[in-house]
Scaffold this motif. Structure first.
Motif, short mmCIF file in Angstrom:
data_model
loop_
_atom_site.label_atom_id
_atom_site.label_comp_id
_atom_site.label_asym_id
_atom_site.label_seq_id
_atom_site.Cartn_x
_atom_site.Cartn_y
_atom_site.Cartn_z
N UNK A 236 26.82 62.46 -92.50
CA UNK A 236 25.61 62.68 -91.64
C UNK A 236 24.29 62.78 -92.18
N UNK A 237 24.30 63.11 -93.62
CA UNK A 237 23.04 62.96 -94.40
C UNK A 237 22.80 61.38 -94.69
N UNK A 238 23.93 60.69 -94.76
CA UNK A 238 23.79 59.47 -95.40
C UNK A 238 22.88 58.55 -94.64
N UNK A 239 22.38 58.41 -93.63
CA UNK A 239 21.40 57.46 -92.98
C UNK A 239 20.06 57.81 -93.87
N UNK A 240 19.95 59.10 -93.92
CA UNK A 240 18.47 59.57 -94.50
C UNK A 240 18.48 59.18 -96.01
N UNK A 241 19.44 59.49 -96.53
CA UNK A 241 19.54 59.25 -98.12
C UNK A 241 19.42 57.84 -98.28
N UNK A 242 20.00 56.86 -97.69
CA UNK A 242 20.15 55.49 -97.81
C UNK A 242 18.57 55.20 -97.77
N UNK A 243 17.97 55.56 -96.55
CA UNK A 243 16.46 55.31 -96.24
C UNK A 243 15.65 55.56 -97.39
N UNK A 278 27.72 57.48 -87.65
CA UNK A 278 26.50 57.36 -88.47
C UNK A 278 26.05 55.88 -88.36
N UNK A 279 27.13 55.14 -88.15
CA UNK A 279 26.87 53.62 -88.77
C UNK A 279 25.78 52.85 -87.73
N UNK A 280 25.48 53.50 -86.53
CA UNK A 280 24.62 52.60 -85.80
C UNK A 280 23.20 53.33 -85.94
N UNK A 281 23.03 54.17 -86.89
CA UNK A 281 21.69 54.70 -87.60
C UNK A 281 21.37 54.16 -89.13
N UNK A 283 21.16 50.74 -91.25
CA UNK A 283 20.99 49.01 -90.93
C UNK A 283 21.85 48.43 -92.03
N UNK A 284 22.30 47.20 -91.56
CA UNK A 284 23.57 46.42 -92.37
C UNK A 284 22.81 46.31 -93.91
N UNK A 285 21.87 46.04 -94.38
CA UNK A 285 21.29 45.97 -95.78
C UNK A 285 21.60 47.27 -96.46
N UNK A 286 21.58 48.31 -95.61
CA UNK A 286 21.45 49.68 -96.42
C UNK A 286 23.15 50.02 -96.43
N UNK A 287 23.92 49.65 -95.39
CA UNK A 287 25.27 49.69 -95.32
C UNK A 287 26.01 49.07 -96.51
N UNK A 288 25.70 47.99 -96.87
CA UNK A 288 25.92 47.05 -98.18
C UNK A 288 26.14 47.84 -99.25
N UNK A 289 25.40 48.98 -99.21
CA UNK A 289 25.19 49.74 -100.50
C UNK A 289 26.19 50.98 -100.39
N UNK A 290 27.12 50.85 -99.41
CA UNK A 290 28.18 52.29 -99.45
C UNK A 290 29.46 51.69 -99.68
#
Length: 419
Positions: A236-243, A278-281, A283-290
């Motif tokens: 749940x912290x991941x979207x903000x961490x990636x941002x 969390x996936x919907x929050x 963006x795909x470019x960020x998700x590629x870094x997970x």
């Protein structure tokens, strides 16, 4: 001495102790259901026993766990009788009793001293039960009774235990007071010569991507990705961490099953449940870094620790993960939950940073602050490694403690079986 080791997944916690006992000149035999045929490993004679019987359909759910332990105990008992018929009489028996196997061994050999690996006693008080309000007990009163029944195996073993050993003070403290004068606290040990910093470490994460110490790598490890180890909090912290960290790569290690706590809804995994949340929050470019690596060989786990710029470790008040001490030995800068098991091995701003287990915002803020402060990361990591070397090193601290414990165990007056 003649020493018998009992572990359903041998060598388990006896990985280092068993060969060391052989090197000291002891005859070491292991009895386990893990193997099908006799074999020798590092001087240890490994003998199989076969689990016979099956769980009773429709048995009361509070008895199901204990019935499984009885099946293992009676099966191991039969294996021990065969061993006795072959003329083997141990001086000492060391057992991880968590699966029930050693329950009747003193009925086979009354005289040997029994030393138990005391991993955890199940408690019903806060914070052990209902620590996480997101997953409350569906039957609070019934769960108290169920957990009390879960300790039947512990209680029956207490009557015959001559001595115990527990890896942390926290785990030892869960056992009743009348056990604790027989329990020695000694960790299994960290091989700090193997688990060490490596500036040249490389970690392949798929699609040809290789991470090194030059990359901003955030790591998170569970045996299985599940709430008991804070997977839901981290995700749940991941979207903000990636941002907030546009160059960071987040690497998660762990399986899809359940090691502890409740199972996910049927047909689902905790891993996927929180990915979907969390996936919907993200963006795909960020998700590629997970990068989810699943379960990996030890050398790849080690590379993961060695490229980590910041390691996050979260846990309920429960058994301490080896991975935390290994991360410290690898000189990681660590952000961990300030729960009791962690506070035993970490000091705030000395060997790591801590946050409240449930405070997702604090997790993000402190993680970003740690990633921005190279000097603090270097200081915390160096202190963490020095602490593990001084207190948890396998060869100089922990293995000698375990060997001394076995020696002392052999001098005790054996406790008899009680009716």
């Amino acid at each position: 001495m003649k020493i018998l080791l009992i572990h359903q997944n041998f060598p388990g916690q006896y990985k280092h102790l068993a060969p060391a006992l052989v090197e000291r000149g002891h005859q070491v035999v292991a009895l386990t259901c893990k193997v099908k045929t006799p074999q020798t490993w590092k001087g240890v004679q490994i003998l199989p026993y076969e689990i016979r019987g099956a769980s009773t359909p429709g048995v009361h759910p509070w008895l199901a766990d204990f019935e499984t332990k009885i099946l293992r105990a009676t099966s191991c008992y039969r294996g021990a009788l065969t061993l006795r018929e072959q003329g083997f009489v141990p001086d000492v028996i060391c057992a991880h009793h968590g699966w029930g196997e050693s329950m009747f061994l003193k009925d086979v050999w009354p005289e040997p001293r029994l030393g138990l690996y005391c991993e955890l006693y199940h408690l019903t008080a806060t914070p052990f039960l209902n620590f996480d309000p997101e997953f409350p007990s569906k039957n609070p009163q019934g769960d108290v009774l169920r957990i009390r029944m879960k300790n039947l195996n512990n209680r029956l073993h207490e009557e015959i235990m001559d001595a115990g050993i527990s890896p942390t003070r926290f785990q030892a403290s869960t056992f009743p007071a009348h056990w604790q004068d027989r329990i020695t606290v000694a960790h299994d040990g960290i091989d700090t010569e193997t688990v060490r910093p490596n500036p040249a470490a490389r970690l392949e994460v798929g699609d040809g991507k290789v991470l090194t110490r030059e990359d901003e790598v955030i790591t998170f490890i569970n045996r299985n990705l599940e709430p008991y180890r804070g997977y839901h909090v981290f995700m749940r912290a991941l979207p903000e961490i990636l941002k907030r960290r546009p160059k960071a790569h987040v690497v998660l290690l762990g399986g899809d099953e359940v090691s502890y706590g409740a199972k996910p809804p049927k047909g689902q995994t905790w891993k996927q449940i929180f990915i979907d949340e969390v996936r919907g929050r993200i963006p795909t470019p960020h998700w590629k870094r997970v990068h989810f690596l699943g379960r990996v060989p030890y050398d790849r786990f080690l590379s993961m620790m060695q490229v980590s710029r910041a390691h996050v470790y979260l846990t309920y008040p429960f058994v301490l993960s080896w991975s935390l001490l290994e991360a410290m030995s690898a000189q990681c800068a660590i952000l961990a939950s300030g729960t009791a098991p962690v506070r035993e091995v970490m000091e705030e701003d000395e060997t790591g940073w801590m946050v409240d287990f449930f405070d997702r915002d604090a997790l993000v803020e402190r993680l970003c602050a740690l990633l921005d402060d190279a000097a603090t990361r270097e200081r915390l990591g160096a202190n963490a490694r020095a602490f593990v070397q001084q207190n948890y090193d396998l060869r100089t601290v922990c293995l000698p403690q375990h060997l001394d414990w076995v020696t002392r165990l052999g001098t005790l007056e054996p406790r008899p079986v009680r009716d």
